[in-house]
Scaffold this active site. Structure first.
Site, PDB file in Angstrom:
ATOM      1  N   GLY A  86     -21.437  45.704 -21.807  1.00  0.00           N
ATOM      2  CA  GLY A  86     -21.534  46.576 -22.991  1.00  0.00           C
ATOM      3  C   GLY A  86     -21.238  45.794 -24.255  1.00  0.00           C
ATOM      4  O   GLY A  86     -20.793  44.647 -24.218  1.00  0.00           O
ATOM      5  N   GLY A  88     -19.238  44.445 -26.638  1.00  0.00           N
ATOM      6  CA  GLY A  88     -17.801  44.218 -26.768  1.00  0.00           C
ATOM      7  C   GLY A  88     -17.420  43.746 -28.150  1.00  0.00           C
ATOM      8  O   GLY A  88     -16.237  43.709 -28.502  1.00  0.00           O
ATOM      9  N   ARG A  89     -18.413  43.352 -28.925  1.00  0.00           N
ATOM     10  CA  ARG A  89     -18.111  42.882 -30.281  1.00  0.00           C
ATOM     11  C   ARG A  89     -19.284  43.165 -31.213  1.00  0.00           C
ATOM     12  O   ARG A  89     -19.595  42.375 -32.101  1.00  0.00           O
ATOM     13  CB  ARG A  89     -17.822  41.398 -30.261  1.00  0.00           C
ATOM     14  CG  ARG A  89     -18.890  40.640 -29.510  1.00  0.00           C
ATOM     15  CD  ARG A  89     -19.098  39.305 -30.047  1.00  0.00           C
ATOM     16  NE  ARG A  89     -19.936  38.563 -29.121  1.00  0.00           N
ATOM     17  CZ  ARG A  89     -20.100  37.281 -29.183  1.00  0.00           C
ATOM     18  NH1 ARG A  89     -19.494  36.598 -30.104  1.00  0.00           N
ATOM     19  NH2 ARG A  89     -20.893  36.669 -28.341  1.00  0.00           N
ATOM     20  N   ASP A 121     -11.713  39.631 -28.437  1.00  0.00           N
ATOM     21  CA  ASP A 121     -11.184  40.058 -29.738  1.00  0.00           C
ATOM     22  C   ASP A 121     -12.216  40.837 -30.563  1.00  0.00           C
ATOM     23  O   ASP A 121     -11.919  41.294 -31.665  1.00  0.00           O
ATOM     24  CB  ASP A 121     -10.670  38.843 -30.534  1.00  0.00           C
ATOM     25  CG  ASP A 121     -11.771  37.824 -30.807  1.00  0.00           C
ATOM     26  OD1 ASP A 121     -12.945  38.085 -30.464  1.00  0.00           O
ATOM     27  OD2 ASP A 121     -11.458  36.752 -31.369  1.00  0.00           O
ATOM     28  N   ARG A 179     -31.684  46.181 -22.649  1.00  0.00           N
ATOM     29  CA  ARG A 179     -31.736  44.968 -21.840  1.00  0.00           C
ATOM     30  C   ARG A 179     -31.995  45.352 -20.389  1.00  0.00           C
ATOM     31  O   ARG A 179     -31.840  46.521 -20.021  1.00  0.00           O
ATOM     32  CB  ARG A 179     -30.375  44.255 -21.899  1.00  0.00           C
ATOM     33  CG  ARG A 179     -29.843  44.068 -23.288  1.00  0.00           C
ATOM     34  CD  ARG A 179     -28.333  44.328 -23.350  1.00  0.00           C
ATOM     35  NE  ARG A 179     -27.874  44.364 -24.745  1.00  0.00           N
ATOM     36  CZ  ARG A 179     -27.516  43.294 -25.431  1.00  0.00           C
ATOM     37  NH1 ARG A 179     -27.495  42.121 -24.849  1.00  0.00           N
ATOM     38  NH2 ARG A 179     -27.161  43.377 -26.704  1.00  0.00           N
ATOM     39  N   ASP A 244     -28.214  40.628 -18.922  1.00  0.00           N
ATOM     40  CA  ASP A 244     -27.807  41.396 -20.107  1.00  0.00           C
ATOM     41  C   ASP A 244     -28.325  40.748 -21.390  1.00  0.00           C
ATOM     42  O   ASP A 244     -28.213  41.335 -22.467  1.00  0.00           O
ATOM     43  CB  ASP A 244     -26.278  41.540 -20.163  1.00  0.00           C
ATOM     44  CG  ASP A 244     -25.562  40.204 -20.148  1.00  0.00           C
ATOM     45  OD1 ASP A 244     -25.772  39.433 -19.195  1.00  0.00           O
ATOM     46  OD2 ASP A 244     -24.812  39.914 -21.090  1.00  0.00           O
TER      47      ASP A 244
HETATM   48  P1  AMP Z   1     -22.745  37.187 -24.581  1.00  0.00           P
HETATM   49  O1  AMP Z   1     -22.451  36.007 -23.711  1.00  0.00           O
HETATM   50  O2  AMP Z   1     -22.490  36.948 -26.030  1.00  0.00           O
HETATM   51  O3  AMP Z   1     -24.080  37.773 -24.319  1.00  0.00           O
HETATM   52  O4  AMP Z   1     -21.659  38.290 -24.184  1.00  0.00           O
HETATM   53  C1  AMP Z   1     -21.451  38.733 -22.866  1.00  0.00           C
HETATM   54  C2  AMP Z   1     -20.523  39.915 -22.877  1.00  0.00           C
HETATM   55  O5  AMP Z   1     -19.225  39.557 -23.385  1.00  0.00           O
HETATM   56  C3  AMP Z   1     -20.973  41.078 -23.738  1.00  0.00           C
HETATM   57  O6  AMP Z   1     -20.571  42.265 -23.120  1.00  0.00           O
HETATM   58  C4  AMP Z   1     -20.235  40.853 -25.030  1.00  0.00           C
HETATM   59  O7  AMP Z   1     -20.069  42.034 -25.764  1.00  0.00           O
HETATM   60  C5  AMP Z   1     -18.905  40.332 -24.517  1.00  0.00           C
HETATM   61  N1  AMP Z   1     -18.221  39.498 -25.518  1.00  0.00           N
HETATM   62  C6  AMP Z   1     -18.572  38.255 -25.910  1.00  0.00           C
HETATM   63  N2  AMP Z   1     -17.719  37.795 -26.848  1.00  0.00           N
HETATM   64  C7  AMP Z   1     -16.807  38.768 -27.059  1.00  0.00           C
HETATM   65  C8  AMP Z   1     -15.661  38.911 -27.913  1.00  0.00           C
HETATM   66  N3  AMP Z   1     -15.290  37.936 -28.741  1.00  0.00           N
HETATM   67  N4  AMP Z   1     -14.971  40.068 -27.839  1.00  0.00           N
HETATM   68  C9  AMP Z   1     -15.332  41.053 -27.015  1.00  0.00           C
HETATM   69  N5  AMP Z   1     -16.389  40.979 -26.186  1.00  0.00           N
HETATM   70  C10 AMP Z   1     -17.129  39.867 -26.201  1.00  0.00           C
HETATM   71 MG    MG Z   2     -25.233  39.145 -24.476  1.00  0.00          MG
END
Ligand code: AMP
Ligand code: MG
Length: 472
Positions: A86, A88-89, A121, A179, A244
């Site tokens: 989901g 997360g940021r 974070d 996605r 995702d």
């Molecule tokens: P990504 O690798 O950027 O596609 O992220 C994979 C998952 O990790 C997704 O659910 C993002 O929302 C979560 N995520 C990545 N970085 C952060 C962060 N700094 N804080 C919270 N969730 C994160």
């Molecule tokens: Mg992602």
């Protein structure tokens, strides 16, 4: 004039099973660092004053008509299923129907914690935000489907990564943020009602002509096949092709540890967390098929006659490698200046690529120089190129407009990784002129721009970037 965004939020109307309502978390002192005026115009946004832009695109002021939410999804990360990811940021502010008639999401990335943040974070730092801005806009200019970048705001807050880094928020624009993982989560939970609603929503939004889940599967397959061929044709390595990060619309999404290759080495990996080379340049077609198989697995849940559905889905997925191959052939034929297919083209392309690998030739510069005396200079052993070029000349001499075809298919300028790193370093030090230069030049990648020729050079040995970190 006030900043206005003509929101029309169809995803929010889909219902709370698909997201958590979540406003962006305000930041300490938002400063606007980039604003994409052309894109804003295309979206029908009235830009307003800079101070207001900083507040809106930093997340401190929710604009009228927005309905901010964090989307729910799951996904396979490096081959392992993670049952809940989901946003997360990130938060989706909402959607607009742009001046081209297409609906687009406007999302803040790096906008603070959400119910899906897990241990994170919720923030992003300036480096990856600037990289995504430059690389996604370059991808768009290269004619390859991609999310786009509307704004960058520095937050005035530090985030902890490989040290204290300046925080930033990217405003991202996408055909949607649906996605493969958005489907997987409802399939895995056995929530068929939501899965069905999502399937109808995605089909209506992206592929209005298709019928049924298998129609959607086919449409996603075709779009992804085109996308992967596009990436391969410009030497792009996505780096994190998790399910995702695999968009239903067929756009490139989630630029993390991505890069364009300098020398042509098909096994190239950039991501520092990709230890096995799962997402190496040459693996991307296979991974795209694997990801489509995960979508198929989710959609099959919608059928009462599972056996027949499996059979149909398998057939659809199994046709994908050939579709990627033919899109790839069309792209690479163009790169050789060839407009019509002929027997032997495939061998001609493969032979050049093999010689490029052996000769450590720069991918972009070799293709751009085809037809000029400079191509051979790209090779450690120029005679090897000469041998190949004899056959190519014989094949391509009859092409009506070879020179024009070559220039239209082979960019002069790509966002080279060492330039991106230097741009980030400068931005962190408060100097945004390398950013402005890169975005300006990369907006016209197929044009000769003689004053900018230094941007064509591959990295010098001491500039080579071996990994881009996932500390995004
Ligand atoms: P990504 O690798 O950027 O596609 O992220 C994979 C998952 O990790 C997704 O659910 C993002 O929302 C979560 N995520 C990545 N970085 C952060 C962060 N700094 N804080 C919270 N969730 C994160
Ligand atoms: Mg992602």
């Amino acid at each position: 004039m006030k900043l206005t965004i003509p929101f029309d939020n169809s995803f929010a109307r889909l219902g709370v099973a698909f997201y958590a309502r979540q406003p962006p978390v305000p930041v300490k002192s938002p400063v606007l660092r980039a604003f994409n005026q052309d894109l804003a115009d295309m979206l029908g946004i009235t830009p307003g004053e800079v101070a207001e832009q900083a507040l809106v695109f930093g997340g401190n002021l929710v604009p009228d008509g927005a309905d901010p939410l964090a989307q729910l999804y799951s996904g396979h990360q490096f081959g392992n299923y993670n049952p809940q990811l989901g946003d997360g940021r990130a938060v989706l502010l909402g959607e607009v129907v742009a001046t081209d008639g297409m609906r687009r999401d406007i999302q803040l990335k790096g906008s603070g914690r959400t119910p899906f943040s897990r241990g994170g974070d919720g923030r992003a730092w300036l480096g990856p935000v600037m990289r995504e801005y430059v690389v996604s806009e370059a991808m768009h200019a290269l004619g390859i489907p991609t999310t786009r970048a509307l704004a960058v705001v520095e937050t005035g807050e530090d985030v902890i990564r490989e040290g204290r880094m300046p925080g930033a928020v990217l405003t991202r624009v996408a055909a949607s943020h649906l996605r493969v993982g958005t489907f997987q989560i409802f399939a895995a939970r056995g929530d068929l009602k939501s899965l069905r609603a999502l399937t109808e929503y995605a089909s209506d939004r992206h592929y209005p002509d298709v019928t049924g889940p298998m129609g959607l599967l086919k449409a996603v397959r075709d779009a992804q096949a085109e996308l992967i061929a596009g990436w391969m044709s410009v030497g792009f390595i996505h780096g994190v092709m998790n399910t995702d990060n695999c968009s239903i619309s067929g756009e490139t999404i989630d630029y993390g540890p991505c890069a364009f290759m300098d020398t042509y080495q098909p096994g190239t990996v950039f991501s520092s967390i990709d230890h096995q080379g799962r997402y190496a340049y040459s693996n991307q077609p296979d991974i795209a098929v694997w990801n489509l198989a995960q979508l198929a697995t989710a959609l099959i849940q919608l059928f009462d006659d599972r056996e027949a559905a499996v059979e149909q889905a398998t057939e659809i997925v199994h046709a994908m490698p050939a579709l990627i191959e033919s899109a790839w052939m069309r792209r690479f034929r163009g790169k050789l200046g060839l407009t019509s297919p002929r027997k032997g083209d495939s061998a001609l392309i493969d032979d050049l690529l093999a010689r490029m690998t052996a000769g450590q030739a720069d991918f972009t510069n070799t293709f751009r120089a085809l037809g000029s005396s400079r191509a051979r200079d790209q090779f450690a052993d120029p005679a090897s190129f000469d041998q190949w070029a004899e056959g190519w000349q014989a094949r391509s001499d009859s092409e009506p407009d070879r020179g024009a075809t070559l220039k239209a298919a082979n960019p002069a300028f790509i966002p080279r990784n060492h330039r991106i790193e230097a741009m980030i370093e400068a931005a962190v030090a408060g100097n945004f002129s390398p950013f402005h230069r890169l975005t300006r030049v990369l907006a016209h990648p197929f044009q000769d721009q003689p004053d900018e020729n230094d941007l064509k050079n591959p990295a010098e040995p001491d500039e080579v970037v071996v990994a881009t970190f996932c500390g995004t």
